[in-house]
Motif scaffolding. Sequence first.
Motif: not given
Length: 690
Positions: A140-147
């Motif tokens: 979930x964190x990487x989803x936000x990070x990449x966004x």
Amino acid sequence: MKNKFILSIVLSMAFLFTQCTLVPSGSTSKLDRSKAPKAGEARKVEIANSKSFTLDNGLEVFVVENHKIPQVSYSLVVDYDPIMEGKRVGMLNMFGSMLRRGTETRSKEKLDEEIDFMGANLITYSRGVYASSLKRHSDNLLSIFSDVLYNPSFSEEELTKVRNESLSNLQSLPSSPDEIASNVVAKVNYGNNHPYGEVETEATLNTVKNEDLKDFHQTYFRPNVSYLAIVGDITLEEAKKQAEKYFAKWEKKEVPTIKYDAPKTVEKPQVAISNRAGAVQTVINVTYPVFYPLNSDDYVAARLMNGILGNSGFGARLIQNLREDKAYTYGAYSSLNPDDISSSFKMSASVRNEVTDSAVVQFLYELKRIKDEPVTQVELDRVKASAIGSFVRSLESPQTVANFAINIARYDLPSDFYSNYIQKINALTVQDIQNAAKKYIKPENITIVAVGDQSILIEKLAPFGNIQVYDAFGEMAAQADQRILIGMTADKVIQNYIDKIGGKKWNEVTSMEKAQTMSIAGMQMEQKIYVQNQQKVALEVPKMGMKQIYDGKKAYLVMQGNKQELPAEQANSIKEQTFINPYSQYDKSNGYTIELVGAQVVEDKSVFEIKITHKDYGERLQYFDPKTGLLLKEVSPEGEMTIKDYRKVGTTNLLVPYKMEGNSPQGAYKIDVQEVEFNPTIDAKVFIVE
């Protein structure tokens, strides 16, 4: 009437750390506490291995496994060459903030909510992104990070907020001599044609547009110049899957490379002054640019040399000389930090005005001594032990191992640079230290940067070199036209001012009410001020339940019904506000003395500088426009205040300023006056403390 208001009382705490040594029973030996204990043998350390791989788009990924706690961190570094921001200086800092201010599908509030829900961290800056969370939230964190990385919105609304925050920070510059010194150091070392010589101003911040941020993002934020460190409770295979899933689609693109000429050094010592009128201390920096990259053969020797000089705690020479021996300052330090473009050497301290020249003498003495004379073996052994200890402690963080791996890749370091670091330290000799000093210490190329009271500094520093005066932003300061002083005295300047704002009509004013709004630290406070001339004054902030009163004898602060008597110094500051009549503020019979100090430049005008002194109320400087006669600026221990927008009050011919802006220990502030009334009937209860 002066506008002072003490907004908060800052409390500080000091902690005393003691070390106890147990002596075995019956022992008659005594410790010699005048000598530092000898360093023990350096223990051998093992640096954990990092593992790495590269995605097809060029992103280099480094993985450090640490399974002690179920947490993972992701640190992205984008390694573009420093760029010239030109008329948009501040754009890079604003870009770093704006990355975190929303994406095309997530508002800032939504980002905050999602990150807080996971108990995670996500920090953005102009060269990358850092994030961490518990392992179970890592996808979930990487989803936000990449966004955030791919789709920043750079909305106009958020840009306005970021700009206003930057402008607000800039307003505190006049009250921060260290920041002023930093600006001047940047300019004298690098000039206007080097990215390290650029300084933010109000004009450059206001020039930054959304398109600038978008262009920078598209041009420089590319995987083929980036490094990703993944650290924590994760395996190499898990890291590869996450990197492929969230970063493989990041499109590679050629990123501009930029080369800069080495900054030129001065051929003989120079002096650069920035004026802080009325300052009781001088911030001194002795500096010059130098080429000192991390991959220098003598990097370690130069680092320890600088440690001996002024970067190794109380044992360093500068501290021992300027603090322990001479008592000129609380701290004196030196810095020499590596940089693959250009570095700079600097010695710095804040000293009392009266010892400014003496402190510079000692700085130059220590500079010459470390270059011309070998250091002692005792000094070398001490900094060796300190450097090794710091290095070993840094290894306690797995992030350090990842940073080492990235540094080796970024700066073309030998693969064993860090694994052999302690051996390199231990192998250093006294001759190695002197060789480094002869290479990097350049007394003939120094610029002495001093921020303080110009009238004192010019006299104190004239023997050290040609003097140039700079403003707070590091630009050459305009010099006042001294011809305005011809035929003028302090009494004439003050009388012109009083005549301009109403003259003897002020004698008819016995009371005053004023309504104003004060903006400070992101707060807006509606204030009411009541004054009985030379008797009593009360300031109310109704919405905060705050009231400050001088009742003719004592001063009080009332907060939410709690009354506190203020100490004499603060009481005197408030008592002076009872003087409505401007004659009272300069009257010798009231204990004031006034002096025409000279001419200065304020807002691009040559103005009169007047020093006002009172045994109870202290000292301040005021600046008067020779053309209009009006007071433009005041400098006091509380900070600087500019005064503007003079208007007539009601049907009277009395002028008062309706806008004030300034800096205080609590931060930059603005005051907007809404209403002024002279000779109202004030309820006596206003001045009574319940």
